[in-house]
Structures are given as structure tokens and as C-alpha cells.
Design a protein around this motif. Sequence first.
Motif, PDB file in Angstrom:
ATOM      1  N   VAL A   1       0.250   2.541  -8.313  1.00 22.15           N
ATOM      2  CA  VAL A   1      -0.786   2.832  -7.314  1.00 22.15           C
ATOM      3  C   VAL A   1      -1.308   1.536  -6.696  1.00 22.15           C
ATOM      4  O   VAL A   1      -1.509   1.437  -5.485  1.00 22.15           O
ATOM      5  N   ILE A   2      -1.499   0.526  -7.547  1.00 18.63           N
ATOM      6  CA  ILE A   2      -1.956  -0.776  -7.039  1.00 18.63           C
ATOM      7  C   ILE A   2      -0.931  -1.361  -6.083  1.00 18.63           C
ATOM      8  O   ILE A   2      -1.272  -1.880  -5.012  1.00 18.63           O
ATOM      9  N   PHE A   3       0.348  -1.291  -6.464  1.00 19.08           N
ATOM     10  CA  PHE A   3       1.409  -1.825  -5.617  1.00 19.08           C
ATOM     11  C   PHE A   3       1.419  -1.154  -4.247  1.00 19.08           C
ATOM     12  O   PHE A   3       1.680  -1.808  -3.232  1.00 19.08           O
ATOM     13  N   VAL A   4       1.152   0.140  -4.208  1.00 17.53           N
ATOM     14  CA  VAL A   4       1.150   0.865  -2.937  1.00 17.53           C
ATOM     15  C   VAL A   4       0.077   0.298  -2.005  1.00 17.53           C
ATOM     16  O   VAL A   4       0.338   0.014  -0.831  1.00 17.53           O
ATOM     17  N   TRP A   5      -1.133   0.093  -2.529  1.00 17.80           N
ATOM     18  CA  TRP A   5      -2.215  -0.427  -1.692  1.00 17.80           C
ATOM     19  C   TRP A   5      -1.965  -1.876  -1.274  1.00 17.80           C
ATOM     20  O   TRP A   5      -2.270  -2.271  -0.144  1.00 17.80           O
ATOM     21  N   VAL A   6      -1.408  -2.673  -2.186  1.00 15.80           N
ATOM     22  CA  VAL A   6      -1.064  -4.055  -1.840  1.00 15.80           C
ATOM     23  C   VAL A   6       0.006  -4.079  -0.762  1.00 15.80           C
ATOM     24  O   VAL A   6      -0.064  -4.854   0.203  1.00 15.80           O
ATOM     25  N   ALA A   7       1.014  -3.201  -0.900  1.00 15.64           N
ATOM     26  CA  ALA A   7       2.088  -3.136   0.098  1.00 15.64           C
ATOM     27  C   ALA A   7       1.550  -2.721   1.460  1.00 15.64           C
ATOM     28  O   ALA A   7       1.972  -3.258   2.501  1.00 15.64           O
TER      29      ALA A   7
END
Length: 215
Positions: free
Chosen positions: A184-190
Motif C-alpha cells: 500500500v505504501i509503495f502504491v502511494w509513493v509510486a
Amino acid sequence: MNVLLDNLELFREGLVGTVSLTAASAVIALVVGVLIAGFRVSPVPPLRIFGTAWVTLLRNTPLTLLFMMMFFVLPEIVFPGMSSYVLAVLALGFYTSAFVCEAVRSGINTVPLGQAEAARSIGMTFVQTLTSIVLPQATRTVLPPLSSIMIALTKNSAIAGAFDNMELFNVQKVLSDKGFEVMVIFVWVAIAYLILVFLISGLFRLLERRLGVAR
């Protein structure tokens, strides 16, 4: 969505950090890159040798290794006590300058040789010819590759997070340590990186239209 809303201030700090690192290192990369490109086409042999060595060394050095040299070697020898932000900006700026140099040099090579010869025939110096005649014409062909280089610089700034700098990718590490779901964190960072990339692409497209780049 809760990950973003509950840690909005942290994401904001990471976004500001990435933008700050990218903008500051981009200025260094552009200034140094254009200067080294001038060295590479200079009629002075020592300047050409220096320019070639600069580009060859930096283009063939992994960015992570350059960061390690900037953080663990250079401060011990030259600049003790320099902040991690400045060291990161220098590493990113110098590394990217090699690619900017080659893009600018390629643009210079597209300008007809007669332009420089005509300038020299009326008494203009090499520097005057380069800054007043050649570079303004080369700018049009340089913008598209520069766009790709600046986008790559934005993504390369993630390495600074491993060297005590707050930026977007560092946010992922902080939140992962707190137990949040990694994907989930990776999605927002991306998504944040995509927004920055779209903004950079849009800026360069606007510059291309303003300068009348041939399509």
C-alpha cells in the motif's frame, strides 16, 4: 487511503524532500553539464581532455558508489562536517551533469559548422560564438533528451534516502518500520513519483512548443 491520511505530514515531507533534491541537483547538473559540453568542443586540448575524463568517469561510475564516495571519502579529505543534503545534491548533480553534457554536445553538433565559421570570421571569440550563436540554436534539439534526463534524476533521488535524507522512498522505509502494509505504501509513493514525472514532462513539452521545436 488510511495510510496516506494518517501519515499525510510524513508524505508531505517526503515529497518536498524529493522536489528539493531534484531541483537543486538539476541546477548543478545543467550548469556543470553545459560547461563541460563547452570544454568538450573547445579548441583548447587540456579542456577537451578534462571534459572527456569527466564524462567518462561519471557515466561509468554507479550512482550508489558515487554516493558512498561523496559521503564516506570526500568529507574525510576535503569537506568535513558537510550536511547530508548538500552531499546528496552534489552527488546527483555531478552524476547527471555527465548525461546533460552529452545531450548538449549532441545538440551542438546539429548546428551547421558554417554558423561558427561565420561568427569567427567577424571576430567573435569561441565563448561568444558558443553562447550567442551555437547554444541558442542547439537548445531546440537538446530539450527532448533533457526531459528524459530530468525524469531519471527525479527517480535517482531515491538513493539519497539511504543516506540520511528525507524523500519519498525514505517514507516507505519509515512506514514499513512502523508495521504498515508495504504494498500500500509503495502504491502511494509510486503515485507521487508519477505526478512529478508528469509535471516535468509537461514543463518540457511547454518549452518545446514555446521554442518551436520541429516535430
